[in-house]
Design an enzyme around this catalytic site. Structure first.
Site, short mmCIF file in Angstrom:
data_model
loop_
_atom_site.label_atom_id
_atom_site.label_comp_id
_atom_site.label_asym_id
_atom_site.label_seq_id
_atom_site.Cartn_x
_atom_site.Cartn_y
_atom_site.Cartn_z
N ASN A 170 0.86 -1.14 -0.03
CA ASN A 170 -0.10 0.12 -0.04
C ASN A 170 0.97 1.20 0.07
O ASN A 170 1.29 1.55 0.90
CB ASN A 170 -0.99 -0.16 1.22
CG ASN A 170 -1.75 1.17 1.42
OD1 ASN A 170 -1.85 2.03 0.51
ND2 ASN A 170 -2.47 1.29 2.31
N LYS A 218 -0.03 4.17 -0.24
CA LYS A 218 -0.40 5.40 0.43
C LYS A 218 -0.42 6.52 -0.76
O LYS A 218 -0.21 6.55 -1.67
CB LYS A 218 -0.19 5.58 1.68
CG LYS A 218 -0.14 4.42 2.52
CD LYS A 218 -0.02 4.78 4.13
CE LYS A 218 -0.16 3.27 4.87
NZ LYS A 218 -0.28 3.69 6.17
N HIS A 244 -9.79 1.27 4.81
CA HIS A 244 -8.41 1.55 5.46
C HIS A 244 -8.84 2.66 6.52
O HIS A 244 -9.53 3.38 6.56
CB HIS A 244 -7.31 2.18 4.43
CG HIS A 244 -5.80 2.07 5.07
ND1 HIS A 244 -5.72 3.09 6.06
CD2 HIS A 244 -5.13 1.25 4.93
CE1 HIS A 244 -4.41 2.84 6.24
NE2 HIS A 244 -4.12 1.65 5.89
N GLU A 302 -7.16 4.91 7.58
CA GLU A 302 -6.90 6.43 7.38
C GLU A 302 -8.07 6.75 6.66
O GLU A 302 -8.49 8.20 6.69
CB GLU A 302 -5.59 6.68 6.48
CG GLU A 302 -4.23 6.35 7.22
CD GLU A 302 -3.18 5.87 6.43
OE1 GLU A 302 -3.01 5.79 5.38
OE2 GLU A 302 -2.38 5.23 7.16
N GLU A 338 -6.03 -5.06 10.54
CA GLU A 338 -4.79 -3.93 10.90
C GLU A 338 -5.30 -2.99 11.80
O GLU A 338 -5.93 -2.38 11.90
CB GLU A 338 -4.76 -2.80 9.43
CG GLU A 338 -4.26 -3.37 8.28
CD GLU A 338 -3.78 -2.57 7.40
OE1 GLU A 338 -2.52 -2.67 6.96
OE2 GLU A 338 -4.46 -1.51 7.07
N GLY A 351 2.00 2.22 10.98
CA GLY A 351 2.88 3.27 11.18
C GLY A 351 3.54 3.51 12.26
O GLY A 351 4.21 4.56 12.28
N SER A 398 2.88 -1.97 10.40
CA SER A 398 4.40 -2.00 10.90
C SER A 398 4.95 -3.31 10.52
O SER A 398 5.87 -3.72 11.00
CB SER A 398 4.49 -1.81 12.23
OG SER A 398 4.11 -0.38 12.62
N GLY A 409 2.57 -1.15 4.33
CA GLY A 409 2.74 0.37 3.95
C GLY A 409 4.11 0.63 3.81
O GLY A 409 4.77 0.61 2.89
N GLY A 410 4.31 1.43 4.61
CA GLY A 410 5.74 2.21 4.65
C GLY A 410 7.01 1.18 4.03
O GLY A 410 7.70 1.90 3.28
P1 PGA Z 1 2.41 0.11 7.85
O1 PGA Z 1 1.06 0.38 7.22
O2 PGA Z 1 2.84 -0.96 7.21
O3 PGA Z 1 3.15 1.53 7.30
O4 PGA Z 1 2.11 0.14 9.21
C1 PGA Z 1 0.11 -0.47 6.83
C2 PGA Z 1 -1.04 0.15 5.91
O5 PGA Z 1 -1.63 1.27 6.83
O6 PGA Z 1 -1.90 -0.60 5.42
#
Ligand code: PGA
Length: 249
Positions: free
Chosen positions: A8, A10, A93, A95, A165, A171, A211, A232-233
């Site tokens: 992802n 983002k 998600h 967010e 999640e 994050g 994470s 994500g990151g």
């Molecule tokens: P992250 O994000 O791996 O940066 O924690 C995961 C996500 O929000 O899908």
């Protein structure tokens, strides 16, 4: 065991940067057994089609409108992204739920729109810290499942991946223990069994997100309960992401 590895992006990278990334990812994941799906911003989907067509890597979007078309300035419909060869869409998600105030009802409608257009859905759910501290995480996730999957038929679940999640893990560098992940995945399967059938509960794909990185992916993905990860990151670094994609579990 073959796992599902979803990236992802983002709101990160430019289309030109994504082009370089995608070309490198194709090369670096050649022969990988796992299923790989990258979800860049909408503006990158045409590039994804150009570079990833003919490879085993699939791509997805991070959102769609709940409507099919019309006077909705700034929105993007399911059929528009499908036309670009997009197979997946991330919905629900945290967010989007928090920053963009997306309700369970809206997410439910988006899921129906996505499925009606032949898209596979990665449905994200999970509790925040407050809910976890109050030990309500299982009730909370069960309710999210009930509300988000309302009116979705059992045969459509083949096109739905559930991504657990926990909001507090996204994050932050924090992750639940393996036991905690297992318990929540079991809860999700039980709820799907209750809502549909035992077979549906057993067969539904459940991935973990929050994470996941190069230091912890082995532990998370070697867990038999976990069908894959949503990253994500850590997916932004193509070398590291490719390592996770190539691993055999
Ligand atoms: P992250 O994000 O791996 O940066 O924690 C995961 C996500 O929000 O899908």
């Amino acid at each position: 065991m073959k796992k599902l590895i979803i990236g992802n992006f983002k709101m990160n990278t430019k289309p030109s940067e994504f082009k370089t990334y995608a070309m490198a990812l194709v090369t670096k994941t050649k022969g990988a057994k796992n299923k790989v799906v990258v979800c860049p911003p909408f503006t990158h989907l045409a590039v994804a089609k150009e570079i990833l067509s003919g490879s085993k890597i699939e791509f997805g979007a991070q959102n769609i409108s709940d409507e099919e078309k019309g006077a909705l300035t700034g929105e993007i419909s399911a059929s528009m992204i499908k036309d670009l060869g997009t197979n997946y869409v991330i919905l629900g998600h945290s967010e989007r739920r928090t920053k963009f105030k997306e309700s369970d009802k809206l997410i439910n409608k988006k899921i129906k729109t996505a499925l009606a257009n032949g898209l596979k859905v990665v449905l994200c759910l999970g509790e925040n810290l407050q809910t976890r501290t109050a030990k309500q995480q299982y009730n909370f996730v069960r309710k999210q499942l009930d509300d988000n999957l309302k009116g979705i038929y059992e045969n459509e679940l083949e096109s739905v991946v559930i991504a657990y999640e926990p909001v507090w893990a996204i994050g932050t560098g924090k992750t639940p223990t393996s036991k905690d992940i297992e318990k929540m995945i079991e809860t999700i399967r039980k709820e799907i069994s209750y809502l549909y059938s035992e077979k549906a509960g057993k067969n539904v794909s459940v991935v973990y997100g929050g994470s996941v990185n190069l230091n912890n992916y082995k532990k998370i993905l070697s867990n038999d309960h976990v069908d894959g990860v949503l990253i994500g990151g850590a997916c932004l670094d193509v070398d590291g992401f490719a390592v996770i994609c190539r691993e055999n579990y």
